[in-house]
Design an enzyme around this catalytic site. Structure first.
Site, PDB file in Angstrom:
ATOM      1  N   LYS A  53       0.845  -1.205   0.000  1.00  0.00           N
ATOM      2  CA  LYS A  53       0.000   0.000   0.000  1.00  0.00           C
ATOM      3  C   LYS A  53       0.876   1.250   0.000  1.00  0.00           C
ATOM      4  CE  LYS A  53      -3.813  -2.469   2.069  1.00  0.00           C
ATOM      5  NZ  LYS A  53      -4.470  -2.963   3.269  1.00  0.00           N
ATOM      6  N   GLN A  97      -4.935  -1.897   9.599  1.00  0.00           N
ATOM      7  CA  GLN A  97      -4.778  -3.208   8.963  1.00  0.00           C
ATOM      8  C   GLN A  97      -5.385  -4.305   9.838  1.00  0.00           C
ATOM      9  OE1 GLN A  97      -3.410  -3.687   5.793  1.00  0.00           O
ATOM     10  NE2 GLN A  97      -4.123  -5.773   6.047  1.00  0.00           N
ATOM     11  N   ASP A 120     -11.385   2.375   3.533  1.00  0.00           N
ATOM     12  CA  ASP A 120     -11.558   0.928   3.381  1.00  0.00           C
ATOM     13  C   ASP A 120     -13.035   0.581   3.130  1.00  0.00           C
ATOM     14  OD1 ASP A 120      -9.465  -0.819   3.351  1.00  0.00           O
ATOM     15  OD2 ASP A 120      -9.239  -0.937   5.528  1.00  0.00           O
TER      16      ASP A 120
END
Ligand code: NAP
Length: 286
Positions: A53, A97, A120
């Site tokens: 990322k 995460q 997200d």
């Protein structure tokens, strides 16, 4: 017949080229899109996702900040960090995460992120908006899948989509997004009986389970579109999907490979959401 490959890698590259131009334009207006990533602990798979990322952000000119914290961080300390990022003007996207250690509630963490920075697309507000067709940050993997299908001009309206898997991050939302595109959607999961009765009727089959090579040509109808979300390691340590690509590609009309399929699109849609968030922020400022 051999299926046309839908290359997520190529589509992701194409999209990232455009995003580079978008970030340059934003920079000229004094806005640098910023993504903050929090990684709890040292899980190697999570570390590798987070690095990917970061690399992708760099490639297209998005500012990224990685906060690597010890597995012993308390829930309260983590929520405090999220609160600070919610208030930080230079951060437009926040990503924690997953998975998190057992002593931290994923639910609480996701809900602590400002929905306006939830790139997200996991916050219940964004999920709810997506369900009722309102503007929302769409969850990245499902969003990437829809983009892949659309990139080949594959008709969705009235088509029978069968999704295998019903997780909150892949199965459920991908079915919802395809329903929003007027497909007829059937979900299969671990309690589904006689699953191939459903899969054989699918015009579009989305497989998101996490079981290596569980689907092959025998489970499909001729000409089906096959989207393989699974990421698994086989005995030789090689990445394989949930679909037996070799057998399925002889029966499918379109198929996504693993690797180089859904994976690269997931990160690309995260970048898309971050830029979108920065653009919204800029609009609000002016
Ligand atoms: P998950 O949370 O473990 O969900 C798996 C789903 O599969 C569950 O709904 C489960 O049913 C269902 N399932 C399990 N065994 C089954 C069986 N024998 N028959 C039918 N359904 C079965 O996994 P996930 O997070 O959705 O991820 C799925 C896969 O996609 C994994 O391989 C993951 O690594 C991969 N993935 C890839 C990306 C990417 O960017 N490429 C992103 C996310 C995930 P129940 O609900 O009944 O338990």
């Amino acid at each position: 017949m051999s299926a046309i490959i839908i290359s997520g890698k190529e589509l992701a590259q194409e999209k990232r080229q455009n995003m580079k131009l978008q970030t340059e334009e934003l920079k000229q207006k004094g806005m640098v899109p910023g993504l903050a990533v929090i990684l709890v602990g040292e899980d190697p798979a999570s570390q590798s996702y987070v690095r990917a990322k970061e690399r992708a952000c760099k490639e297209i000119g998005v500012h990224s900040e990685l906060d690597e914290v010890s597995v012993s961080i308390t829930e309260e300390e983590l929520l405090q960090k999220i609160d600070e990022l919610n208030k930080a003007d230079h951060i437009h996207g926040i990503l924690v995460q997953l998975p998190l250690p057992d002593h931290i509630s994923e639910e609480k963490v996701i809900e602590a992120i400002d929905p306006a920075k939830d790139v997200d697309g996991f916050h219940p507000i964004n999920i709810g908006r997506m369900m009722i067709g309102q503007e929302a940050f769409l969850p990245c993997t499902p969003f990437g899948i829809v983009e892949m299908i659309k990139s080949k001009n594959i008709e969705l309206q009235g088509k029978h989509v069968v999704v295998i898997g019903r997780s909150n991050i892949v199965g459920k939302p991908v079915g919802q997004l395809l329903l929003n595109e007027h497909a007829t959607v059937t979900y299969c999961h671990s309690r589904t009986k006689d699953m191939s009765d459903y899969t054989k009727k699918a015009d579009i089959l989305v497989v998101a389970v996490g079981r290596p090579l569980m689907i092959n040509a025998d489970h499909m109808k001729e000409g089906a579109v096959v989207i393989d979300v699974g990421v698994n390691r086989n005995e030789e340590g090689k990445l394989v999907g949930d679909v037996d690509f070799k057998s399925a590609k002889e029966k499918a009309s379109y198929i996504t490979p693993v690797p180089g399929g859904v994976g690269p699109m997931t990160i690309t849609m995260l970048l898309h959401n971050t830029i979108l968030s920065a653009e919204r922020h800029l609009k609000e400022e002016n």
